[in-house]
Design an enzyme around this catalytic site. Structure first.
Site, PDB file in Angstrom:
ATOM      1  N   HIS A 127      23.997  -1.082   1.363  1.00 51.67           N
ATOM      2  CA  HIS A 127      23.055  -1.681   0.128  1.00 51.67           C
ATOM      3  C   HIS A 127      22.025  -0.581  -0.237  1.00 51.67           C
ATOM      4  CE1 HIS A 127      19.500  -4.745  -0.173  1.00 51.67           C
ATOM      5  NE2 HIS A 127      20.139  -4.616  -1.228  1.00 51.67           N
ATOM      6  N   ASN A 177      15.166  -7.001   2.914  1.00 50.42           N
ATOM      7  CA  ASN A 177      14.923  -8.272   2.027  1.00 50.42           C
ATOM      8  C   ASN A 177      14.404  -9.678   3.065  1.00 50.42           C
ATOM      9  OD1 ASN A 177      15.356  -7.237  -0.365  1.00 50.42           O
ATOM     10  ND2 ASN A 177      17.554  -7.682  -0.513  1.00 50.42           N
TER      11      ASN A 177
HETATM   12  N1  LIG Z   1      18.368  -5.991  -8.504  1.00 52.19           N
HETATM   13  C1  LIG Z   1      17.957  -5.362  -7.558  1.00 52.19           C
HETATM   14  O1  LIG Z   1      16.654  -5.141  -7.280  1.00 52.19           O
HETATM   15  C2  LIG Z   1      19.052  -5.244  -6.455  1.00 52.19           C
HETATM   16  C3  LIG Z   1      18.767  -4.110  -5.221  1.00 52.19           C
HETATM   17  C4  LIG Z   1      19.739  -4.066  -4.575  1.00 52.19           C
HETATM   18  C5  LIG Z   1      20.990  -4.609  -4.438  1.00 52.19           C
HETATM   19  N2  LIG Z   1      21.275  -5.518  -5.547  1.00 52.19           N
HETATM   20  C6  LIG Z   1      22.597  -6.262  -5.542  1.00 52.19           C
HETATM   21  O2  LIG Z   1      23.168  -5.621  -6.545  1.00 52.19           O
HETATM   22  C7  LIG Z   1      24.277  -6.489  -7.215  1.00 52.19           C
HETATM   23  C8  LIG Z   1      24.107  -6.268  -8.681  1.00 52.19           C
HETATM   24  O3  LIG Z   1      22.705  -6.666  -8.837  1.00 52.19           O
HETATM   25  P1  LIG Z   1      22.012  -6.265 -10.448  1.00 52.19           P
HETATM   26  O4  LIG Z   1      20.801  -6.429 -10.134  1.00 52.19           O
HETATM   27  O5  LIG Z   1      22.848  -4.923 -10.710  1.00 52.19           O
HETATM   28  O6  LIG Z   1      22.767  -7.432 -11.334  1.00 52.19           O
HETATM   29  P2  LIG Z   1      23.015  -7.391 -12.972  1.00 52.19           P
HETATM   30  O7  LIG Z   1      22.901  -8.673 -13.307  1.00 52.19           O
HETATM   31  O8  LIG Z   1      22.093  -6.341 -13.389  1.00 52.19           O
HETATM   32  O9  LIG Z   1      24.591  -6.689 -12.820  1.00 52.19           O
HETATM   33  C9  LIG Z   1      25.522  -7.456 -12.533  1.00 52.19           C
HETATM   34  C10 LIG Z   1      26.738  -6.993 -12.955  1.00 52.19           C
HETATM   35  O10 LIG Z   1      27.840  -7.857 -12.816  1.00 52.19           O
HETATM   36  C11 LIG Z   1      28.486  -8.076 -13.725  1.00 52.19           C
HETATM   37  N3  LIG Z   1      29.210  -9.524 -13.676  1.00 52.19           N
HETATM   38  C12 LIG Z   1      28.908 -10.581 -14.020  1.00 52.19           C
HETATM   39  N4  LIG Z   1      29.431 -11.708 -13.695  1.00 52.19           N
HETATM   40  C13 LIG Z   1      30.668 -11.087 -13.273  1.00 52.19           C
HETATM   41  C14 LIG Z   1      31.791 -11.575 -12.801  1.00 52.19           C
HETATM   42  N5  LIG Z   1      32.262 -12.989 -12.802  1.00 52.19           N
HETATM   43  N6  LIG Z   1      32.815 -10.646 -12.249  1.00 52.19           N
HETATM   44  C15 LIG Z   1      32.545  -9.423 -12.308  1.00 52.19           C
HETATM   45  N7  LIG Z   1      31.344  -8.896 -12.913  1.00 52.19           N
HETATM   46  C16 LIG Z   1      30.341  -9.659 -13.271  1.00 52.19           C
HETATM   47  C17 LIG Z   1      27.636  -8.218 -14.734  1.00 52.19           C
HETATM   48  O11 LIG Z   1      28.472  -7.839 -16.213  1.00 52.19           O
HETATM   49  C18 LIG Z   1      26.782  -6.925 -14.566  1.00 52.19           C
HETATM   50  O12 LIG Z   1      27.267  -5.876 -14.885  1.00 52.19           O
HETATM   51  C19 LIG Z   1      23.850  -7.732  -6.511  1.00 52.19           C
HETATM   52  O13 LIG Z   1      24.774  -8.227  -5.480  1.00 52.19           O
HETATM   53  C20 LIG Z   1      22.623  -7.792  -5.931  1.00 52.19           C
HETATM   54  O14 LIG Z   1      22.225  -8.293  -4.824  1.00 52.19           O
HETATM   55  C21 LIG Z   1      20.469  -5.666  -6.626  1.00 52.19           C
END
Ligand SMILES: NC(=O)c1ccc[n+]([C@@H]2O[C@H](COP(=O)([O-])OP(=O)(O)OC[C@H]3O[C@@H](n4cnc5c(N)ncnc54)[C@H](O)[C@@H]3O)[C@@H](O)[C@H]2O)c1
Length: 271
Positions: A127, A177
């Site tokens: 993570h 978190n």
């Molecule tokens: N945003 C944050 O601060 C943060 C921090 C740490 C971890 N995360 C984790 O990272 C992951 C992504 O979060 P993010 O903030 O980058 O989200 P985001 O919405 O910016 O990106 C998500 C990505 O997933 C893709 N996607 C959407 N539906 C999909 C599907 N059905 N199949 C395959 N790909 C698909 C989208 O095209 C996009 O590229 C999540 O698991 C989130 O919990 C997020």
């Protein structure tokens, strides 16, 4: 998160394949990585030659099959357990034996992704925090199915990426978190019930706790859709009212006000 993690790994010397469902979005992620490196060169934090070398280590694709030779695949798609489970199932069929499949989930049960594969011992959470190039922490999440070798290998990967890994059991929210999201949710509650304004809440937490950002600005950075998904997963697991998303968060998501990524959240980023 995807392009930030790719930047971190490529800077550490790894060959990286960035995969998105559409070639244009994979290319856009590489473009955003290049922009981030260009800024570092401009500020004198990175040599142009090093930036060129990092970019040369990254390729972009829409084909899942192009991940077949990877030793470690780090999934970072949207925070939805069904989407992640079906991706783990597909990845398991494509990847070579022994490859590790890791998830960047913020809250979801890693063991449920592990048992979708024929290699549950090679699945764990890695993570990263947002923005991945700037944040030093990586939580290594150990589902009950993971082997010690898997945990040691991802710990080594995180350390080689210049990060500070901590290990945590597979419980919703892990360490950060589980502690952070009740705070962020309650900041929205204070704003919604009229206790204080957006700006005063953010000013208070920066000035009073020495936090680099106020909670409402941080929510915009995280993304309000991701926030609701994280709170829902925490609430499902613990049934603690502090994890029940304040209603306005869901309304903002319904209105497309997702924070920085959509141009508007608690703050307006369109200007
Ligand atoms: N945003 C944050 O601060 C943060 C921090 C740490 C971890 N995360 C984790 O990272 C992951 C992504 O979060 P993010 O903030 O980058 O989200 P985001 O919405 O910016 O990106 C998500 C990505 O997933 C893709 N996607 C959407 N539906 C999909 C599907 N059905 N199949 C395959 N790909 C698909 C989208 O095209 C996009 O590229 C999540 O698991 C989130 O919990 C997020």
């Amino acid at each position: 998160m995807g392009s930030g993690i790719a930047e971190v790994a490529a800077k550490a010397g790894y060959e990286v394949v960035l995969r998105s469902r559409k070639q244009e979005s994979a290319d856009a992620m590489v473009a955003s990585l290049e922009k981030s490196l260009a800024k570092q060169v401009e500020k004198g934090r990175l040599e142009q030659a090093e930036s060129d070398a990092v970019i040369a280590r990254v390729s972009a694709t829409e084909r899942l099959a192009d991940l077949a030779d990877c030793d470690l695949v780090l999934e970072s798609v949207l925070e939805d357990l069904d989407v992640k489970k079906s991706l783990f199932n597909e990845l398991d069929r494509i990847l070579k034996d022994g490859a590790i499949i890791a998830t960047n989930t913020s809250t979801l049960p890693v063991v449920e992704m592990a048992v979708e594969t024929g290699r549950p011992d090679r699945v764990c959470g890695v993570h990263f925090f947002n923005p991945a190039p700037a944040m030093s922490l990586v939580e290594i999440v150990r589902p009950i199915t993971a082997s010690d070798d898997t945990i040691n290998e991802v710990r080594e990967f995180a350390a080689k990426c210049g990060k500070n890994p901590v290990e945590v059991a597979d419980r919703a929210g892990f360490i950060v978190n589980a502690l952070l999201f009740p705070y962020l949710n309650n900041a929205v509650r204070l704003m919604e019930n009229g206790t204080a304004s957006r700006d005063d809440i953010d000013t208070a937490m920066k000035g009073g706790c020495n936090f680099p950002m106020g909670p409402l600005a941080l929510l915009d950075l995280v993304g309000l859709d991701t926030t609701v998904a994280i709170l829902d997963a925490l609430y499902d697991e613990f049934r603690d009212p502090n994890f029940a998303a304040v209603p306005v968060l869901r309304r903002m998501v319904a209105a497309g006000q997702l924070g920085r990524k959509s141009g508007k959240g608690f703050y307006d980023y369109s200007r």
